[in-house]
Design a protein around this motif. Structure first.
Motif, PDB file in Angstrom:
ATOM      1  N   SER A 278       0.832  -1.202   0.000  1.00  0.00           N
ATOM      2  CA  SER A 278       0.000   0.000   0.000  1.00  0.00           C
ATOM      3  C   SER A 278       0.869   1.255   0.000  1.00  0.00           C
ATOM      4  O   SER A 278       1.951   1.273   0.589  1.00  0.00           O
ATOM      5  N   ASN A 279       0.371   2.293  -0.666  1.00  0.00           N
ATOM      6  CA  ASN A 279       1.031   3.608  -0.615  1.00  0.00           C
ATOM      7  C   ASN A 279       0.080   4.665  -0.070  1.00  0.00           C
ATOM      8  O   ASN A 279       0.325   5.858  -0.210  1.00  0.00           O
ATOM      9  N   GLU A 280      -1.022   4.220   0.541  1.00  0.00           N
ATOM     10  CA  GLU A 280      -2.041   5.153   1.025  1.00  0.00           C
ATOM     11  C   GLU A 280      -1.818   5.497   2.488  1.00  0.00           C
ATOM     12  O   GLU A 280      -1.746   4.607   3.333  1.00  0.00           O
ATOM     13  N   GLY A 281      -1.733   6.790   2.756  1.00  0.00           N
ATOM     14  CA  GLY A 281      -1.511   7.257   4.126  1.00  0.00           C
ATOM     15  C   GLY A 281      -0.479   8.366   4.137  1.00  0.00           C
ATOM     16  O   GLY A 281       0.398   8.443   3.267  1.00  0.00           O
ATOM     17  N   ASN A 282      -0.568   9.214   5.126  1.00  0.00           N
ATOM     18  CA  ASN A 282       0.380  10.331   5.233  1.00  0.00           C
ATOM     19  C   ASN A 282       1.663   9.932   5.945  1.00  0.00           C
ATOM     20  O   ASN A 282       2.694  10.576   5.788  1.00  0.00           O
ATOM     21  N   THR A 283       1.589   8.879   6.743  1.00  0.00           N
ATOM     22  CA  THR A 283       2.769   8.416   7.472  1.00  0.00           C
ATOM     23  C   THR A 283       2.991   6.938   7.179  1.00  0.00           C
ATOM     24  O   THR A 283       2.099   6.237   6.682  1.00  0.00           O
ATOM     25  N   ASP A 284       4.190   6.450   7.508  1.00  0.00           N
ATOM     26  CA  ASP A 284       4.496   5.029   7.311  1.00  0.00           C
ATOM     27  C   ASP A 284       3.580   4.151   8.157  1.00  0.00           C
ATOM     28  O   ASP A 284       3.231   3.035   7.761  1.00  0.00           O
ATOM     29  N   LYS A 285       3.199   4.662   9.314  1.00  0.00           N
ATOM     30  CA  LYS A 285       2.311   3.893  10.186  1.00  0.00           C
ATOM     31  C   LYS A 285       0.949   3.696   9.527  1.00  0.00           C
ATOM     32  O   LYS A 285       0.381   2.596   9.552  1.00  0.00           O
ATOM     33  N   GLU A 286       0.422   4.774   8.918  1.00  0.00           N
ATOM     34  CA  GLU A 286      -0.869   4.672   8.228  1.00  0.00           C
ATOM     35  C   GLU A 286      -0.771   3.740   7.030  1.00  0.00           C
ATOM     36  O   GLU A 286      -1.696   2.976   6.737  1.00  0.00           O
ATOM     37  N   LYS A 287       0.347   3.785   6.327  1.00  0.00           N
ATOM     38  CA  LYS A 287       0.544   2.902   5.174  1.00  0.00           C
ATOM     39  C   LYS A 287       0.640   1.442   5.618  1.00  0.00           C
ATOM     40  O   LYS A 287       0.149   0.542   4.933  1.00  0.00           O
ATOM     41  N   TYR A 288       1.264   1.224   6.756  1.00  0.00           N
ATOM     42  CA  TYR A 288       1.362  -0.141   7.284  1.00  0.00           C
ATOM     43  C   TYR A 288      -0.021  -0.678   7.642  1.00  0.00           C
ATOM     44  O   TYR A 288      -0.339  -1.845   7.358  1.00  0.00           O
ATOM     45  N   ARG A 289      -0.840   0.183   8.245  1.00  0.00           N
ATOM     46  CA  ARG A 289      -2.206  -0.244   8.587  1.00  0.00           C
ATOM     47  C   ARG A 289      -3.005  -0.561   7.326  1.00  0.00           C
ATOM     48  O   ARG A 289      -3.784  -1.520   7.289  1.00  0.00           O
ATOM     49  N   SER A 290      -2.819   0.246   6.296  1.00  0.00           N
ATOM     50  CA  SER A 290      -3.499  -0.007   5.025  1.00  0.00           C
ATOM     51  C   SER A 290      -3.037  -1.325   4.418  1.00  0.00           C
ATOM     52  O   SER A 290      -3.837  -2.085   3.868  1.00  0.00           O
ATOM     53  N   ALA A 291      -1.727  -1.613   4.535  1.00  0.00           N
ATOM     54  CA  ALA A 291      -1.195  -2.885   4.028  1.00  0.00           C
ATOM     55  C   ALA A 291      -1.759  -4.055   4.823  1.00  0.00           C
ATOM     56  O   ALA A 291      -2.051  -5.120   4.260  1.00  0.00           O
ATOM     57  N   GLN A 292      -1.927  -3.861   6.131  1.00  0.00           N
ATOM     58  CA  GLN A 292      -2.524  -4.921   6.957  1.00  0.00           C
ATOM     59  C   GLN A 292      -3.961  -5.216   6.525  1.00  0.00           C
ATOM     60  O   GLN A 292      -4.364  -6.381   6.421  1.00  0.00           O
ATOM     61  N   GLN A 305      -1.382 -15.031  -3.533  1.00  0.00           N
ATOM     62  CA  GLN A 305      -1.585 -13.917  -4.449  1.00  0.00           C
ATOM     63  C   GLN A 305      -1.079 -12.627  -3.825  1.00  0.00           C
ATOM     64  O   GLN A 305      -0.689 -12.606  -2.654  1.00  0.00           O
ATOM     65  N   ALA A 306      -1.074 -11.577  -4.634  1.00  0.00           N
ATOM     66  CA  ALA A 306      -0.607 -10.272  -4.169  1.00  0.00           C
ATOM     67  C   ALA A 306      -1.650  -9.218  -4.491  1.00  0.00           C
ATOM     68  O   ALA A 306      -2.452  -9.378  -5.422  1.00  0.00           O
ATOM     69  N   VAL A 307      -1.647  -8.145  -3.713  1.00  0.00           N
ATOM     70  CA  VAL A 307      -2.560  -7.035  -3.965  1.00  0.00           C
ATOM     71  C   VAL A 307      -1.809  -5.725  -3.753  1.00  0.00           C
ATOM     72  O   VAL A 307      -0.971  -5.616  -2.852  1.00  0.00           O
ATOM     73  N   ILE A 308      -2.092  -4.760  -4.615  1.00  0.00           N
ATOM     74  CA  ILE A 308      -1.554  -3.407  -4.454  1.00  0.00           C
ATOM     75  C   ILE A 308      -2.730  -2.475  -4.192  1.00  0.00           C
ATOM     76  O   ILE A 308      -3.690  -2.431  -4.964  1.00  0.00           O
ATOM     77  N   ARG A 309      -2.659  -1.756  -3.082  1.00  0.00           N
ATOM     78  CA  ARG A 309      -3.695  -0.767  -2.732  1.00  0.00           C
ATOM     79  C   ARG A 309      -3.155   0.605  -3.123  1.00  0.00           C
ATOM     80  O   ARG A 309      -2.185   1.093  -2.555  1.00  0.00           O
ATOM     81  N   GLN A 310      -3.791   1.224  -4.143  1.00  0.00           N
ATOM     82  CA  GLN A 310      -3.320   2.507  -4.654  1.00  0.00           C
ATOM     83  C   GLN A 310      -4.498   3.319  -5.149  1.00  0.00           C
ATOM     84  O   GLN A 310      -5.325   2.826  -5.920  1.00  0.00           O
TER      85      GLN A 310
END
Length: 661
Positions: A278-292, A305-310
């Motif tokens: 994921s690349n969504e979020g203003n901080t790395d923490k927010e991006k990590y939560r989005s990846a979770q 499989q893989a997923v990209i959140r963008q």
């Protein structure tokens, strides 16, 4: 400036008149007091009037000359600034005719066929002006690329309706190339966060010998580190089966082009991976939560499989092989106990499936109904009683008086729901597939029980989710929950039969997607005294329906050598049922690995997809807004004809094969 001149002169004349009026009043007063001053006063007043006229005329002349000189100076300055503008400037009509261009414009685009760009630009601007007319906005701001340079175009337009030429536009071309490069570099340098997990690590590693374990673990690490090193990222192994990956956004396109080759690489050593980025979020923490959150979707779709959140969009890669059963009975027990507690805490329970319910949906609903009734809760099933797929079943359930007031429509449900109602959604997790989206907005507690691979538009605010993609059906999952409930649940015969029918339907008579747990659930239901013959009759087709299916099969077309596509032209209420049965029938033909049948019901085109496991019909139909499983999936398309839908389906099939090449 010329417009201000009359106003200044008028001001001078008006002030003089005031002064003369005051002098006249004073002289009249003097004459009244002293009569011999009458003649001198008249002489003095005439002199003052003549002198005032003389001085006013002189001042008018001086002011006019000054204003004229100033106006000419300003006009000359403006023209000079326009001609010598530091930005390329052009004046044109919206028909593409260039009225005038600055010397900077001529030199900037001397080696380019700028007329082609001007014609295209004038058309765009004309369309934009027509939109702006309603807003009374004359500003024009556009961006265009010319000869590898990016220009921001700003300007205004003037209406030329009197000359019947449309609009005249003045445009400045501001070179934003460096600005855009900096902007892109800033975007590219942003961090993306990824999570990599080895699927079913513990169970798979236990099957290996001690020496093999070390070698396999080392290979997994080697392959993952080598793959991530291509993107110049930082990989951190946080657990034995979990990695966190940081890299710059500039490598996202490389990942997409690579199509996550690491998935196939890991399969060579009999393991599979789940990857979420994921690349969504203003901080790395927010991006990590989005990846979770994205990882939850990947696992809900069966892993591998893989997923990209963008940009609020999920793009999936892989997941083209048949799922391998990875469930444990521990989770079923935990969910069963949690569901019981939620039911006990609620005042009433409403059970809801997907639109156009099938036997799996109905069976799961009746199973949950019996669980809630055993816990002495008022329980209702929201279902369309006119569903064409349930005609034979309806005749059986109508004989049961208990369900007369239990099965309700969504309108009645909305009238009786409150915030203390528990809503249980079965056989779907997609927000736009449930019987009533509005119902979900009115409650606090939502439970989801589903066996479909997770889609991007899932119900987000669920309190409890039991989504097992390795299960054959929702009926199988509900049967397990009934078995592991703390309260002893005694199913009525029709409830057990509907659960059994749901399993039969989704497994195609225990042929597809059937695991050990499927047979265990079926065995439990057989103990409840079901009548298999009656269940079998629910699935029987009449001669008319059989002939319809035969016609659909007869006109099927073959694409990509092994995929059958056919259409059902009649606009009947049983479209989705006939299409599903025809798709199943097509799979019985030799060399057919997948089948798609579509038909129209109202404004929607229904597509039923089936496969024997070699082709993932869920991935194909997901591109058309549908979902399901590798071997069984469906979709509903709006705003297109059957022929247009058919062509779009063929395009998606070709896209599917191009992605796996």
């Amino acid at each position: 400036m010329q417009n201000n001149s009359p106003k200044i002169l008028e001001t001078l004349v008006s002030k003089t008149k005031i002064y003369l009026a005051i002098i006249f009043i004073l002289l009249v007063y003097i004459c009244i007091k002293t009569t011999y001053m009458i003649l001198p006063s008249i002489g003095i007043f005439l002199f003052i009037v003549l002198y005032s006229c003389y001085t006013n005329n002189k001042r008018k002349s001086e002011i006019s000359e000054t204003l004229q000189e100033l106006t000419l100076t300003v006009d000359s300055t403006a023209k000079t600034s326009l001609i010598n503008s530091p930005f390329p400037l052009v004046i044109l009509e919206t028909n593409g005719n260039v009225i005038w261009r600055s010397s900077k414009f001529a030199s900037e685009f001397a080696n380019i066929d700028i007329n082609t760009y001007i014609k295209e630009l004038s058309i765009d601007i004309k369309n934009e002006i027509e939109k702006k007319q309603k807003k009374n906005n004359q500003d024009i701001i556009k961006q265009i690329e010319i000869d590898h340079k990016i220009y921001r175009i700003v300007g205004k337009y003037v209406n030329l309706k009197k000359s019947k030429k449309g609009y005249m536009v003045i445009l400045y071309f501001i070179d934003d190339t460096e600005k855009e490069k900096l902007k892109k570099e800033y975007q590219d340098s942003k961090t993306c966060v990824g999570i990599i997990m080895v699927d079913n690590y513990e169970e798979t590693i236990q099957r290996l010998e001690t020496e093999e374990k070390l070698q396999v673990i080392a290979k997994i690490d080697q392959y993952i580190y080598e793959w991530t090193d291509q993107m110049n990222g930082v990989l951190i192994k946080t657990e034995k089966d979990r990695y966190i990956y940081f890299f710059e956004q500039r490598y996202l396109e490389m990942l997409k082009e690579d199509k996550f080759s690491i998935l196939d690489k890991i399969k060579e050593i009999q393991f599979t991976l789940s990857i979420a980025i994921s690349n969504e979020g203003n901080t790395d923490k927010e991006k990590y939560r989005s990846a979770q959150a994205s990882m939850d979707i990947v696992l809900g779709r069966g892993g591998d499989q893989a997923v990209i959140r963008q940009n609020d969009i999920y793009k999936f890669f892989g997941g083209r092989v048949q799922e391998v059963e990875k469930r444990t009975k521990v989770k079923a027990r935990i969910v069963a106990h949690a569901l019981e507690n939620l039911i006990k805490e609620s005042k009433k329970v409403m059970i809801m499936g997907h639109t156009n319910p099938d036997m799996d949906c109905v069976g799961a609903s009746l199973g949950i109904y019996r669980l809630a009734k055993t816990l002495e809760k008022n329980t209702y099933i929201i279902m369309d009683k006119k569903a064409s797929a349930l005609e034979a079943f309806q005749k059986s359930i109508e004989k049961e008086e208990e369900y007369e007031d239990v099965i309700i429509n969504k309108e009645v449900a909305l009238e009786n729901v409150d915030k203390e109602t528990l809503v249980v959604v079965v056989d779907t997790h997609k927000l736009n597939y449930v019987e009533s989206e509005e119902l979900l907005e009115k409650v606090k507690q939502i439970v989801i029980i589903d066996h479909h691979r997770r889609s991007a538009d899932f119900i987000e605010n669920a309190t409890l989710t039991f989504q097992e993609v390795y299960a054959s059906s929702a009926a199988e999952l509900v049967t397990e929950l009934i078995q592991y409930a703390e309260e002893k649940i005694e199913l009525k015969t029709i409830e057990a039969e509907s659960l059994y029918a749901g399993i039969m339907m989704d497994t195609k008579n225990f042929t597809f997607k059937t695991g050990v747990r499927t047979f265990e659930a079926a065995a439990y239901l057989r103990k409840c005294g079901i009548d298999i013959i009656r269940v079998k009759k629910w699935f029987q087709s009449d001669l008319e329906s059989f002939n319809k299916i035969a016609q659909i099969v007869g006109k099927a077309e073959i694409v990509n050598h092994t995929i059958a596509i056919s259409t059902y032209e009649e606009k009947a209420k049983d479209v989705n049922v006939v299409c599903a049965k025809a798709a199943d029938e097509l799979l019985t033909i030799s060399n057919i690995t997948a089948s798609f049948v579509m038909g129209q019901l109202g404004d929607k085109i229904y597509i039923s997809g089936r496969s024997i496991g070699d082709i993932n019909v869920q991935v194909i139909l997901e591109k058309l807004g549908g979902g399901g499983h590798i071997t069984l999936a469906g979709a509903q398309v709006e705003g297109m004809t059957i022929e247009e839908t058919k062509q779009e389906l063929i395009n998606r099939i070709n896209e599917y094969f191009s992605e796996i090449e």
